[in-house]
Design a protein around this motif. Structure first.
Motif, PDB file in Angstrom:
ATOM      1  N   THR A  32      -3.780  11.000   0.124  1.00 12.60           N
ATOM      2  CA  THR A  32      -4.218   9.611   0.014  1.00 12.60           C
ATOM      3  C   THR A  32      -3.102   8.838  -0.683  1.00 12.60           C
ATOM      4  O   THR A  32      -2.739   9.149  -1.819  1.00 12.60           O
ATOM      5  N   VAL A  33      -2.541   7.861   0.030  1.00 10.08           N
ATOM      6  CA  VAL A  33      -1.440   7.059  -0.502  1.00 10.08           C
ATOM      7  C   VAL A  33      -2.021   5.731  -0.980  1.00 10.08           C
ATOM      8  O   VAL A  33      -2.704   5.033  -0.211  1.00 10.08           O
ATOM      9  N   LEU A  92      -4.921  -1.069  -1.436  1.00  8.85           N
ATOM     10  CA  LEU A  92      -5.090  -0.356  -0.176  1.00  8.85           C
ATOM     11  C   LEU A  92      -4.929   1.138  -0.405  1.00  8.85           C
ATOM     12  O   LEU A  92      -4.044   1.571  -1.148  1.00  8.85           O
ATOM     13  N   SER A  93      -5.793   1.920   0.248  1.00  8.98           N
ATOM     14  CA  SER A  93      -5.668   3.370   0.222  1.00  8.98           C
ATOM     15  C   SER A  93      -5.522   3.865   1.653  1.00  8.98           C
ATOM     16  O   SER A  93      -6.360   3.563   2.504  1.00  8.98           O
ATOM     17  N   TYR A 135       5.678   0.520   4.570  1.00 11.72           N
ATOM     18  CA  TYR A 135       4.739  -0.559   4.272  1.00 11.72           C
ATOM     19  C   TYR A 135       5.527  -1.819   3.945  1.00 11.72           C
ATOM     20  O   TYR A 135       6.759  -1.786   3.757  1.00 11.72           O
ATOM     21  N   ASP A 136       4.839  -2.924   3.869  1.00 15.61           N
ATOM     22  CA  ASP A 136       5.465  -4.211   3.562  1.00 15.61           C
ATOM     23  C   ASP A 136       5.548  -4.367   2.048  1.00 15.61           C
ATOM     24  O   ASP A 136       4.550  -4.649   1.392  1.00 15.61           O
ATOM     25  N   SER A 137       6.752  -4.205   1.505  1.00 13.14           N
ATOM     26  CA  SER A 137       6.915  -4.284   0.057  1.00 13.14           C
ATOM     27  C   SER A 137       6.754  -5.715  -0.461  1.00 13.14           C
ATOM     28  O   SER A 137       6.622  -5.931  -1.662  1.00 13.14           O
ATOM     29  N   TYR A 139       3.724   0.343  -4.076  1.00  7.98           N
ATOM     30  CA  TYR A 139       3.299   1.746  -4.061  1.00  7.98           C
ATOM     31  C   TYR A 139       2.760   2.139  -5.424  1.00  7.98           C
ATOM     32  O   TYR A 139       3.377   1.865  -6.456  1.00  7.98           O
ATOM     33  N   ALA A 140       1.587   2.788  -5.438  1.00  9.11           N
ATOM     34  CA  ALA A 140       0.929   3.115  -6.705  1.00  9.11           C
ATOM     35  C   ALA A 140       0.659   4.609  -6.867  1.00  9.11           C
ATOM     36  O   ALA A 140      -0.047   5.008  -7.783  1.00  9.11           O
ATOM     37  N   GLY A 141       1.190   5.434  -5.984  1.00  9.84           N
ATOM     38  CA  GLY A 141       1.020   6.872  -6.150  1.00  9.84           C
ATOM     39  C   GLY A 141       0.379   7.531  -4.952  1.00  9.84           C
ATOM     40  O   GLY A 141      -0.233   6.873  -4.106  1.00  9.84           O
TER      41      GLY A 141
END
Length: 330
Positions: A109-110, A44-45, A63-65, A70-72
């Motif tokens: 952009t996450v 997801l972005s 967010y729902d871990s 999380y990727a940056g």
């Protein structure tokens, strides 16, 4: 305002056309707007854009871990800080005044990855600082991606509760009674319902488990969730010292707990009672549940059965899944 709404919609259409994904977007009056794009692999972005020119700020994305990792983050200008938490990431950004991020331009952009197939998730963007001013709190619509594969042999497509079971399973709110059996018609216990509440609220499984209830043992899976719910006024127990965890939850108990949870979240829980009074058995609603039932029926969170609202009847697992989906969509 209309210009901002059209701008948000245009951004979303661009994301879908470029990435070929399902996306959810928010066009919110305030300082930022956001759109989420989901790939077939569950990645997801989250694209955050400026609703007005900005030179600095600090944002938090929750967010729902359990679904995503999380990727940056890619930030316009200089990244001043990145702080990761369990299910959240906070980052700051800054640019020179002469290079201000223009209205409608991307602030950040996450990016997230996922190791499992999922259909729904919730994202929250909190603007902690914007041009040195406090911002706004944005709740994005539930993001939908593809189809979640149900392992349950007793939940078939075409049944009225199929989508609801798919929703709660993909969200990680419900599990089956076995790996392949969901038991949609089985009653839902009070302990199970509060557990779902806690999971939706992101309560840790190791939450302190001490309560005033003598029938809630600290070694039970639901003890921490009950303790959290008591501390926040969401459950009151069946007496001063008992919770009755194994008792089946009634439809009006289910709605009342959800109503108190909505109050805990700061949601508008007013209800006119117009929809409630359309049911022939509206007078069967207990006095303590009237406000909750008025709110839930007004908003379509709970619907009646062929026999009426049946407020004191036992709620099944399928009915509970349905009300959770309606609440999540609301």
């Amino acid at each position: 305002m209309m210009k901002k709404i059209l701008s948000g919609l245009l951004l979303l259409l661009m994301l879908v056309s470029i990435l070929g994904v399902t996306a959810g977007a928010a066009d919110v009056a305030g300082t930022v707007a956001a759109a989420a794009a989901v790939g077939e692999d569950g990645a997801l972005s989250l694209v955050i854009t400026a609703d007005e020119a900005t030179v600095s700020g600090r944002l938090t994305v929750e967010y729902d871990s359990g679904l995503m990792t999380y990727a940056g983050v890619d930030v316009a200008g200089t990244t001043t800080s990145v702080t990761e938490g369990d299910g959240s990431v906070t980052f700051g950004y800054a640019v020179a005044s002469s290079d201000a991020i223009a209205e409608g331009s991307v602030i950040a952009t996450v990016n997230f990855t996922s190791s499992r197939q999922w259909k729904y998730t919730q994202l929250t963007v909190t603007v902690e600082d914007f041009n040195r001013q406090e911002g706004v709190h944005l709740q994005l619509p539930v993001v939908e991606a593809g189809d979640a594969t149900l392992p349950f042999t007793d939940v078939q497509q075409g049944l009225w509760y199929y989508d609801a079971v798919e929703y709660v399973y993909a969200q990680g709110l419900f599990r089956g009674v076995t790996e392949t059996i969901f038991a949609p018609n089985h009653p839902m216990s009070r302990a199970m319902f509060v557990t779902v509440l806690g999971r939706m609220a992101g309560v840790a499984e190791d939450y302190p488990r001490e309560t005033r209830f003598t029938d809630v043992k600290a070694d039970r899976y639901y003890a921490g969730y009950v303790a959290w719910a008591v501390e926040n006024g969401i459950v009151l127990g069946t007496s001063e010292t008992t919770f009755s965890p194994n008792a089946s939850v009634t439809r009006e108990q289910m709605v009342t707990m959800l109503y108190r949870y909505a109050n805990y979240l700061g949601m508008d829980t007013t209800g006119s009672g117009d929809a409630l009074n359309q049911f022939p058995d509206a007078s069967d609603v207990s006095t303590w549940a009237e406000a909750a039932m008025a709110w839930a029926t007004d908003r379509g969170i709970i619907n009646g059965t062929e026999k009426g609202l049946l407020p004191r009847a036992t709620a099944t697992r399928a009915q509970c899944a349905q009300i959770w989906m309606k609440f999540g969509q609301y």
